[in-house]
Structure formats: C-alpha cells, structure tokens
Design a protein around this motif. Sequence first.
Motif, PDB file in Angstrom:
ATOM      1  N   GLY A  75       0.816  -1.207   0.000  1.00 14.85           N
ATOM      2  CA  GLY A  75       0.000   0.000   0.000  1.00 14.85           C
ATOM      3  C   GLY A  75       0.850   1.258   0.000  1.00 14.85           C
ATOM      4  N   LEU A  76       0.224   2.363   0.400  1.00  9.17           N
ATOM      5  CA  LEU A  76       0.892   3.660   0.340  1.00  9.17           C
ATOM      6  C   LEU A  76       1.396   4.146   1.695  1.00  9.17           C
ATOM      7  CD1 LEU A  76      -1.611   5.448  -2.056  1.00  9.17           C
ATOM      8  CD2 LEU A  76       0.520   4.308  -2.642  1.00  9.17           C
ATOM      9  N   SER A  77       1.032   3.485   2.767  1.00  6.80           N
ATOM     10  CA  SER A  77       1.381   3.947   4.110  1.00  6.80           C
ATOM     11  C   SER A  77       2.762   3.477   4.538  1.00  6.80           C
ATOM     12  CB  SER A  77       0.357   3.436   5.126  1.00  6.80           C
ATOM     13  OG  SER A  77      -0.912   3.976   4.861  1.00  6.80           O
ATOM     14  N   ASP A  78       3.324   4.223   5.497  1.00  3.13           N
ATOM     15  CA  ASP A  78       4.547   3.775   6.150  1.00  3.13           C
ATOM     16  C   ASP A  78       4.199   2.609   7.070  1.00  3.13           C
ATOM     17  OD1 ASP A  78       6.161   5.686   4.971  1.00  3.13           O
ATOM     18  OD2 ASP A  78       6.137   7.047   6.680  1.00  3.13           O
ATOM     19  N   SER A  79       5.212   1.834   7.428  1.00  2.43           N
ATOM     20  CA  SER A  79       4.999   0.734   8.367  1.00  2.43           C
ATOM     21  C   SER A  79       4.674   1.297   9.752  1.00  2.43           C
ATOM     22  CB  SER A  79       6.259  -0.134   8.458  1.00  2.43           C
ATOM     23  OG  SER A  79       7.311   0.605   9.066  1.00  2.43           O
ATOM     24  N   GLN A  80       4.097   0.469  10.606  1.00  4.59           N
ATOM     25  CA  GLN A  80       3.803   0.899  11.982  1.00  4.59           C
ATOM     26  C   GLN A  80       5.085   1.318  12.696  1.00  4.59           C
ATOM     27  OE1 GLN A  80       0.817   1.444  13.425  1.00  4.59           O
ATOM     28  NE2 GLN A  80       0.028   1.029  11.380  1.00  4.59           N
ATOM     29  N   GLN A  81       6.174   0.611  12.414  1.00  6.69           N
ATOM     30  CA  GLN A  81       7.458   0.959  13.027  1.00  6.69           C
ATOM     31  C   GLN A  81       7.898   2.352  12.578  1.00  6.69           C
ATOM     32  OE1 GLN A  81      10.633  -1.723  12.006  1.00  6.69           O
ATOM     33  NE2 GLN A  81      12.091  -0.756  13.385  1.00  6.69           N
ATOM     34  N   ALA A  82       7.803   2.645  11.287  1.00 10.25           N
ATOM     35  CA  ALA A  82       8.221   3.950  10.772  1.00 10.25           C
ATOM     36  C   ALA A  82       7.307   5.069  11.278  1.00 10.25           C
ATOM     37  CB  ALA A  82       8.229   3.941   9.249  1.00 10.25           C
TER      38      ALA A  82
END
Length: 93
Positions: A75-82
């Motif tokens: 997808g287009l989102s950053d990872s939860q970590q980022a």
Amino acid sequence: MKINWKIRFKNPQFIAQLIVAIFIPILTYAGITAQDITSWAILLDLMVDAISNPYVLVMVAVSVYNAVVDPTTTGLSDSQQALAYSAPKKGGK
C-alpha cells in the motif's frame, strides 16, 4: 494513507530525493541542464512553463510518487514501526 512526514523532512536524503524528483522531469522536458539556469529569470520562466504544461505536471507527480512511496511496505502507508519514529533511523538498524 499514513506517512510520517515530520520524520521524512528531518532526513536530508529525503529532501534531496524530492528536489530531484521535481526538477529532473522539468529539466528533461525543457531539454536543458542545471548549468543552463544562470539567472532567477530563467528559473522563473522554466517553472511557469512547467506549471502550465499538463504533461510535465504528470511527470513530476509520478516522480514525486516514486520518491515518497516506501517499496518495503504494501500500500501507500509507512509501516507501523516507521510511523512510531521520532527521528530518522540511523545506520539501518
């Protein structure tokens, strides 16, 4: 779509990537190099020409999209970590 913009703009690499993503398509379409921009008037004319040309705007949008999207996530989102970062991650660790 969640992107950690605050942290991305703290990273000089990201800023440089955005600048390149914006200016290279414009320079390429105009058929000039950065050395040809020798005055503010030339730069302003180049930007006005680029903004008034739909093709150039689409090429800039595609280039910026490629610079922003993280290919290591779906997808287009950053990872939860980022998204949890409060500063750019150092040393890739």
